[in-house]
Design a protein around this motif. Sequence first.
Motif, PDB file in Angstrom:
ATOM      1  N   GLY A  65     -13.628  43.831  37.342  1.00 40.99           N
ATOM      2  CA  GLY A  65     -13.042  44.124  38.612  1.00 40.99           C
ATOM      3  C   GLY A  65     -12.737  43.034  39.487  1.00 40.99           C
ATOM      4  O   GLY A  65     -12.349  43.020  40.669  1.00 40.99           O
ATOM      5  N   SER A 111     -17.800  42.401  41.168  1.00 35.70           N
ATOM      6  CA  SER A 111     -16.471  43.310  41.242  1.00 35.70           C
ATOM      7  C   SER A 111     -15.847  43.159  42.628  1.00 35.70           C
ATOM      8  O   SER A 111     -16.319  43.466  43.658  1.00 35.70           O
ATOM      9  CB  SER A 111     -16.630  44.753  40.749  1.00 35.70           C
ATOM     10  OG  SER A 111     -15.703  45.575  40.588  1.00 35.70           O
ATOM     11  N   GLY A 112     -14.417  43.171  42.896  1.00 37.07           N
ATOM     12  CA  GLY A 112     -13.709  43.139  43.902  1.00 37.07           C
ATOM     13  C   GLY A 112     -13.809  41.846  44.662  1.00 37.07           C
ATOM     14  O   GLY A 112     -12.843  41.602  45.625  1.00 37.07           O
ATOM     15  N   GLN A 113     -14.286  40.981  44.074  1.00 33.73           N
ATOM     16  CA  GLN A 113     -14.070  39.574  44.962  1.00 33.73           C
ATOM     17  C   GLN A 113     -12.821  38.915  44.270  1.00 33.73           C
ATOM     18  O   GLN A 113     -12.482  39.140  43.026  1.00 33.73           O
ATOM     19  CB  GLN A 113     -15.445  38.837  44.637  1.00 33.73           C
ATOM     20  CG  GLN A 113     -16.463  39.200  45.580  1.00 33.73           C
ATOM     21  CD  GLN A 113     -17.829  38.320  45.420  1.00 33.73           C
ATOM     22  OE1 GLN A 113     -18.214  37.971  44.283  1.00 33.73           O
ATOM     23  NE2 GLN A 113     -18.456  38.316  46.488  1.00 33.73           N
TER      24      GLN A 113
END
Lengths: 238, 269
Positions: free
Chosen positions: A162, A143-145
């Motif tokens: 995400g 998530s977030g990458q």
Amino acid sequence: MSTDSQQNAHHLPVLEFKSSTFSVPVLVLTSNDIIAIEQQLQEKIHLAPEFFKNSPLVFDLQELNKHNLDIDVSRLATLIRKLDLLPIGIRGGAAQQNQQALKLGIPVHSGQSVAASSIQKQQSPEPEPLTASTMLITHPVRSGQRIYAEGDLIILAQVSAGAELLAEGNIHVYGSLRGRALAGVQGNTEARIFCSDLQAELISIAGNYKISEDLNDAVPNRRVQIYLQNHTLVIKDI
Amino acid sequence: MARVIVVTSGKGGVGKTTTSAAIAMGLAKRGHKTAVIDFDVGLRNLDLIMGCERRVVYDFVNVINGEASLNQALIRDKNCNLLYILPASQTRDKDALSQEGVGKILDELKKDFKYIVCDSPAGIEKGAHLAMYFADDAFIVTNPEVSSVRDSDRMLGILSSKSRRAEQNEEPIKEYLLLSRYAPDRVKLGEMLSVNDVQEILSLHLLGVIPESKSVLTASNSGVPVILDEKSDAGQAYADIVARYLGEEKPHRFIDEKKGLFGKLFGSK
């Protein structure tokens, strides 16, 4: 991007080649009258001096050559430089004009040249290889990458909710795809997404997208491919 | 070789400090010289959980600023003389920490200690970033609920891209999952994610499950790490976790509703 793989532990890379597109003003000439060109160019610059100051510029001679109007490239380049513009390319020039430009250190932009002579072909830069390198990721994308591939992107692990995958080519995910996957981000409508378990938040090909709510028909844990047909995303079993 | 362990989660309130205190105590009890550092500058809690809040003179920020030596700031634990605590500063904020300063302190600690446990603050900002940056191993503390799981996933992404090991292309940080506040009866009712659900989302090696337990709160309030309460299920769970981390094979407990043999013998709460 220093995400994964192929990096050799023995030496750290100090450079890499990336392909980028820039928007550069193109000066299209319709007359070979240097004095008139200078006058009108000065007027234009006067309208937005800050914008034009030290701006790179490509000059286009296609219109002139269509009407067999010759122009002295070195005089033109001198004029452009005098007005605080930086000539960085010639387009649509004849073979002899291109040669003259190269002598002045001005690259030749091929593509719209009228005189596609053999000499010019030799001088034009090497075409980019059609298949940009494939990026391989072996660890989970969290998530977030965010991962951007200039060619195809292959993920051998899961993609978490995400996370975001972007590729100019195809995307393959051999794990659960729970994040976003955007293939053909530079407009390649032939790009496809392949995955073994579709639970994505969003899928997109060349800007045509579907969000998770529209993916209700897609059954998880089934291998599917997604492609574009008449501007609509089609999800099919493999 | 000394190993730096970060206890982190992304989300707050999942049990990072409880876990840091418990595993640091567990490692020290097993004969390894261990230091535990509170990275939560401005919201320091570890000293309370460890029961040393009345002995704090100097803190982490004092050492970084060169106002005190490391030996002056380290507090020896009352229960175990192989365990030392480096408390956070309560009057400062995270900006008082610098990467260089933290690196220097960890290098100094590595000469003397076998394990260095870093208790990360919640969030993904500076304090959490510095707590994980130099880590060799990461304990990801997660509660069985979706927001905690997603935050853990985010933290895992940061571990694999922004740590020192990642930046220098070294072997990546070893990541372990600790599922805390687990209540098998609520999982059965579908109110909580199960161990399998969480593992499917995070695909991470499970180091242990810590059951929801009254003993955790009691232990926190009395300033004794819960691992010292050998009768409690949470204490046993942490003891198992330390054993597994040190390479022992232990079957997972506290995942199913029925009590294990051990639980029956000791009458776990």
